[in-house]
Write an enzyme that holds these catalytic residues in place. Structure first.
Site, PDB file in Angstrom:
ATOM      1  N   GLU A 119       1.536  -0.675  -5.117  1.00  0.00           N
ATOM      2  CA  GLU A 119       0.549   0.354  -5.440  1.00  0.00           C
ATOM      3  C   GLU A 119       1.307   1.675  -5.485  1.00  0.00           C
ATOM      4  O   GLU A 119       1.455   2.364  -4.486  1.00  0.00           O
ATOM      5  CB  GLU A 119      -0.541   0.418  -4.382  1.00  0.00           C
ATOM      6  CG  GLU A 119      -1.632   1.425  -4.737  1.00  0.00           C
ATOM      7  CD  GLU A 119      -2.274   2.095  -3.526  1.00  0.00           C
ATOM      8  OE1 GLU A 119      -3.410   2.583  -3.669  1.00  0.00           O
ATOM      9  OE2 GLU A 119      -1.637   2.150  -2.457  1.00  0.00           O
ATOM     10  N   ASP A 132       0.833  -1.198   0.000  1.00  0.00           N
ATOM     11  CA  ASP A 132       0.000   0.000   0.000  1.00  0.00           C
ATOM     12  C   ASP A 132       0.876   1.259   0.000  1.00  0.00           C
ATOM     13  O   ASP A 132       1.918   1.315   0.664  1.00  0.00           O
ATOM     14  CB  ASP A 132      -0.873  -0.021   1.257  1.00  0.00           C
ATOM     15  CG  ASP A 132      -1.877   1.107   1.311  1.00  0.00           C
ATOM     16  OD1 ASP A 132      -2.690   1.217   0.384  1.00  0.00           O
ATOM     17  OD2 ASP A 132      -1.851   1.873   2.295  1.00  0.00           O
TER      18      ASP A 132
END
Length: 571
Positions: A294, A223
């Site tokens: 990401e 993330d």
């Protein structure tokens, strides 16, 4: 227009003979709180996921990525982690996680788990210790604590904004009740950013990686992978950060505007040392453990740096997602993506939807199908549901025809749209509250899945409870209504994934085919399959003697209708 004379054009990508699973895989994203609920409390959980893994096998994907299920106060749906080595009771137990991984492996599915290294929860033991220890302590050195500016420190240390809206700094209160230092949070105030200049942070996450690798997971989705390292001195910056910058629908590519976050808090050189260290850890385990980042980074040549041979294995291609429904943009993104990733020996990783963006069945039904609002609600432009679904099916078939890896967000195989009329008083996304409702946020793409059209809660929970309400029209999109129904979106995905595997499209090459309709029709050859995607609003004639293998919508009389993609075999 006609496609009768398709002529060979640029070879954008050559076949890949390497066999690591992640190079060509289709990976299914499970958002646990909205996938399936076994406990009956209306919130999805790990036993619910385990019970529904057969759905993923039937669909034909290779792996599952689980969004966070760690212990968390759930201020940002689990992306505020309080304990990286435990499961939140909302979702089950560590034993449930072990059972899920074991069952997935029995079924031939790999399992990727989310890693959230940019920030912790403010309820994490480290942050609580930092608050108790005070300024200048080793505990505070794990985060970005700073004295404020102004005569009494009443101003934030710099002018950075939170991605969720408002300032990126919150002031603490000292034990005696007086105002204290400030701490940095690029997201919600309950998500303080870690300081990756601190070796303790590196050591902690290396241990977290090993904890889950030892439990058998096959990799990690990272993330905010471009955000952990900040520019030295945390300098002021007059730009604006958002969930996705550049939602103006512009169509440039290697000076891409629309798929990257900018500023001194993103894409700093130091992040690459982190990924090199993590790659060395993953390489000590057998089974081709993988890491996908990401990273909202542009241009594409810069994104490719995250997937160099000694760093991550994959990085989501958000430029492809951002291109929307626009043939020239998609062609440029696809070509530039292969050029950038092939240069470092990495696959290109395609994606159209996830838990952070409006589902593509809704985005592509807007008047401007390249627009990417952060949520849709009452009073906003409502998508054309029929047109959006037609375009979404065509876009999905285009994506699955591309060489490389692809990610499918739960429910897109059903053609689910966003819940675009969700009552604002039901919203939970912190972006909605921090922007005063100016951004509707991401709740609309996170609504619990419909499994049974006639069951309470559409079969999501044995009690019928759902943590967010499902639109009534979702009953007709439920799994049991679509399974076995010719022409359904679910059966389209099953057929596409079967053909993709049979034709080895993930490991194939891509040669563009030219035609007079190139401004509106994408045409390319991948091995023995020709993919034609008609993004125009008029029909075009198919090549003569074409054998149709699969199409996203009905074909008739040798015509490829508007907003339709077909996979063909040509003589």
């Amino acid at each position: 227009m006609t496609l009768a004379a398709l002529t060979p054009d640029l070879v954008a990508h050559r076949p890949d003979t390497r066999t690591e699973w992640w190079r060509h895989a289709v990976i299914y994203q499970v958002y646990p709180r909205s996938f399936a609920d076994a406990s009956g409390d209306g919130i999805g959980d790990l036993p619910g996921v385990t019970a529904r893994l057969d759905h993923l096998v039937e669909l034909g994907v290779d792996a599952v990525w689980l969004s966070p299920f760690y212990r968390s106060p759930q201020a940002d749906a689990g992306y505020d982690v309080a304990d990286y080595r435990d499961v939140d009771p909302l979702f089950g137990t560590l034993a449930d996680a072990d059972a899920l991984v074991a069952r997935a492996h029995e079924l031939g599915l790999r399992v990727i788990v989310d890693l959230v290294p940019n920030h912790t929860s403010d309820e994490h033991a480290w942050f609580q210790a930092a608050l108790a220890a005070g300024p200048g302590s080793p505990e505070r050195a794990r985060y970005h604590f700073r004295d404020g500016k102004g005569e009494h420190g009443e101003l934030p240390p710099n002018n950075w904004e939170s991605i969720f809206g408002g300032p990126a700094w919150t002031r603490t209160t000292d034990p005696d009740g007086t105002p204290g230092q400030w701490y940095l949070h690029l997201f919600d105030s309950k998500q303080p950013d870690l300081d990756w200049d601190n070796p303790e942070v590196h050591a902690e996450f290396a241990d977290v990686l090993r904890f889950w690798l030892d439990r058998g997971v096959d990799g990690f989705r990272v993330d905010v992978a471009h955000g952990m390292v900040k520019a030295p001195g945390l300098p002021d910056w007059d730009g604006h950060v958002a969930m996705i910058d550049g939602s103006d629908g512009s169509h440039a590519v290697d000076d891409v505007d629309g798929s990257g976050n900018h500023g001194p808090m993103f894409d700093q050189e130091g992040v690459h040392e982190i990924y090199r260290a993590w790659r060395r850890i993953l390489d000590t385990y057998d089974g081709d453990r993988a890491m996908v980042t990401e990273a909202w980074v542009e241009p594409l040549s810069r994104l490719a740096r995250y997937v160099r041979p000694d760093e991550a294995h994959q990085s989501f291609n958000f430029a492809f997602l951002a291109a929307g429904w626009h043939a020239p943009s998609l062609r440029r993104v696809i070509t530039a993506s292969y050029e950038a990733n092939d240069a470092v020996g990495a696959p290109t990783t395609w994606v159209l939807s996830n838990h952070d963006v409006v589902r593509h069945a809704s985005r592509m039904g807007l008047d401007d199908p390249t627009h990417r609002p952060n949520g849709i609600g009452h009073g906003d432009e409502q998508p054309d549901a029929g047109l959006g679904l037609q375009r979404a099916r065509a876009a999905s078939l285009l994506m699955l025809g591309l060489p490389g890896s692809a990610y499918v967000y739960q429910g897109e195989e059903l053609g689910l749209p966003d819940h675009t009329a969700l009552d604002d008083d039901l919203r939970e996304d912190p972006a909605f509250f921090r922007t005063g409702g100016a951004e509707r946020g991401r709740d609309g793409c996170r609504v619990p899945l419909p499994w049974e059209g006639d069951a309470p809660g559409l079969g999501f929970s044995p009690t019928g409870a759902t943590w967010l309400p499902q639109p009534a029209e979702w009953a007709d999109l439920a799994v049991d209504r679509q399974r076995g129904r010719e022409g359904s979106t679910y059966e389209l995905y099953r057929a596409a994934l079967r053909l993709r595997r049979d034709e080895n499209l993930g490991a194939g090459g891509l040669q563009w085919l030219d035609s007079p309709a190139r401004e509106h029709v994408l045409a390319f050859r991948n091995g023995g399959v020709v993919v034609l995607a008609n993004l125009d609003d008029v029909d075009v004639a198919l090549p003569l003697d074409a054998e149709v293998l699969l199409a996203s919508g009905p074909l008739a009389d040798g015509v490829l209708p508007a907003a339709t993609t077909a996979w063909l075999r040509l003589p």
